[in-house]
Write an enzyme that holds these catalytic residues in place. Sequence first.
Site, PDB file in Angstrom:
ATOM      1  N   ASP A   1      42.478  37.679  49.538  1.00 13.67           N
ATOM      2  CA  ASP A   1      41.759  38.657  48.859  1.00 13.67           C
ATOM      3  C   ASP A   1      39.811  38.833  49.540  1.00 13.67           C
ATOM      4  OD1 ASP A   1      44.090  39.109  47.146  1.00 13.67           O
ATOM      5  OD2 ASP A   1      42.937  38.702  45.479  1.00 13.67           O
TER       6      ASP A   1
ATOM      7  N   HIS B   1      52.535  37.484  47.338  1.00 12.25           N
ATOM      8  CA  HIS B   1      53.079  35.961  47.163  1.00 12.25           C
ATOM      9  C   HIS B   1      53.354  34.629  47.821  1.00 12.25           C
ATOM     10  CE1 HIS B   1      52.139  37.137  42.518  1.00 12.25           C
ATOM     11  NE2 HIS B   1      52.764  37.832  42.883  1.00 12.25           N
TER      12      HIS B   1
ATOM     13  N   ASP C   1      50.481  33.679  50.498  1.00 11.12           N
ATOM     14  CA  ASP C   1      49.352  33.190  50.495  1.00 11.12           C
ATOM     15  C   ASP C   1      49.598  31.941  50.423  1.00 11.12           C
ATOM     16  OD1 ASP C   1      48.712  33.555  47.915  1.00 11.12           O
ATOM     17  OD2 ASP C   1      46.688  34.521  48.639  1.00 11.12           O
TER      18      ASP C   1
ATOM     19  N   SER D   1      38.806  44.227  42.744  1.00 13.10           N
ATOM     20  CA  SER D   1      37.785  44.536  42.815  1.00 13.10           C
ATOM     21  C   SER D   1      36.922  43.247  42.968  1.00 13.10           C
ATOM     22  CB  SER D   1      37.340  44.767  41.817  1.00 13.10           C
ATOM     23  OG  SER D   1      37.741  44.514  40.363  1.00 13.10           O
TER      24      SER D   1
ATOM     25  N   TYR E   1      51.074  33.457  37.284  1.00 12.99           N
ATOM     26  CA  TYR E   1      51.059  33.210  38.720  1.00 12.99           C
ATOM     27  C   TYR E   1      51.004  32.117  38.598  1.00 12.99           C
ATOM     28  CZ  TYR E   1      48.157  34.132  42.389  1.00 12.99           C
ATOM     29  OH  TYR E   1      47.591  33.232  43.913  1.00 12.99           O
TER      30      TYR E   1
HETATM   31  C1  GLA Z   1      46.577  37.977  43.582  1.00 14.84           C
HETATM   32  C2  GLA Z   1      46.338  36.928  44.459  1.00 14.84           C
HETATM   33  C3  GLA Z   1      46.237  37.181  46.162  1.00 14.84           C
HETATM   34  C4  GLA Z   1      47.639  36.534  45.926  1.00 14.84           C
HETATM   35  C5  GLA Z   1      48.423  37.723  45.536  1.00 14.84           C
HETATM   36  C6  GLA Z   1      49.765  37.977  45.708  1.00 14.84           C
HETATM   37  O1  GLA Z   1      45.913  39.234  44.456  1.00 14.84           O
HETATM   38  O2  GLA Z   1      44.252  36.982  44.417  1.00 14.84           O
HETATM   39  O3  GLA Z   1      45.615  35.121  45.898  1.00 14.84           O
HETATM   40  O4  GLA Z   1      47.860  35.464  45.729  1.00 14.84           O
HETATM   41  O5  GLA Z   1      47.933  37.438  44.443  1.00 14.84           O
HETATM   42  O6  GLA Z   1      50.266  38.272  47.147  1.00 14.84           O
END
Ligand code: GLA
Length: 379
Positions: free
Chosen positions: A170, A35, A37, A125, A219
């Site tokens: 990701d 959390h 990024d 994925s 989120y």
């Molecule tokens: C998900 C989001 C990422 C990041 C994580 C938490 O995977 O896709 O961008 O924010 O949660 O670190």
Amino acid sequence: MSLQDRVTQEFARRFGAAPTFVVRAPGRVNLIGEHTDYNDGFVLPMAIDRAVWVALRPRSDRRVVCHSLDFDQVAEFPLADLTRGKGWAEYLKGVAWALQEAGYTLQGWEGVLAGDVPIGAGLSSSAALEMATARVFAATSGLPWEATTMAKLGQRAENKWVGVNCGIMDQTISAAGLAGHALLIDCRSLETQSVPLPPGTAIVVLDTATRRGLVDSAYNERRAQCEAAARTFGVPALRDVDLAHFQAQAGRLDDVTRRRARHVVTENARTLEAVAAMRKGDAVTLGQLMDASHASLRDDFEVSSDGLNTMVACARQQESCYGARMTGAGFGGCAVALVRVDAAHAFATTVADCYQATTGTAPNVYVCAATNGAEVVTG
Ligand code: GLA
């Protein structure tokens, strides 16, 4: 049979020829930096040996025809007229849309796709499918493979076409991973550094097999709380707040916002400390930082779950474990553990038994190798 062989053979069966290209793009597990990024901070994920594979050849008519072996479905769409629909094909269309919006001229292709990144488990994925698609278009359309550019376009596809408000981690790791290494990503500059895993260690992914709805709304709520905290501190993002600054000004935040911000500020520091520890080959310190990250995500950021806490507790009971934490967005999904390599398989079995005995649910455990990011494997 490997997925590479499956997509290659299925391509030959359907098209009566060998594929021109075989492409893979991996899922990921994040070692630390959670959390952070979307706060312009630091993350340290690694690409794993679970991936999306595509065997394909170019077409001359600017259409995409793709068979998914996982869904037993065919997606077909014209690049000149992309329209929204539902399902896995939206990731392909979204990436085509983002690439074309960025000014690239795309060529059509036909192929066969299969993956073994578990869907919805928090191992990215979606990013793997996006980066596999981008890698395919780069191969068929003669585009340079600029990992950061492609990651940004994949994120744009996910944000604007699929409608999920994710950060940049990701897609970046799926595009730019390096075998044997984790990747430090500065999510503001998008600079990356490959960091070797400590010698003698293995990474084990522990999937609780629990999934919770409302992850997206939780989120988005966390993102809004972080943005509110940054505004109060008068900075563009929480990346710009160090611990001393936080402690001096924390009184201006309400209790919940203060704890959210404290997680991000301390997690950014832990991530940089983790890189320093890895560069020294210091698995003990890295493990301690992972443990501290879990506590912070559980208590301050409040994105853990009973299942994740049980899994992490089972992992830490093993003397072969250096550290463990929840990984990914949270609320369910996976934990990640750093363990002694010689004990990794025994660790995986014992932790799975412990978790099942405590919760009644059978977990999925994967001893993971760190792999390359998206690549053309043949062609
Ligand atoms: C998900 C989001 C990422 C990041 C994580 C938490 O995977 O896709 O961008 O924010 O949660 O670190």
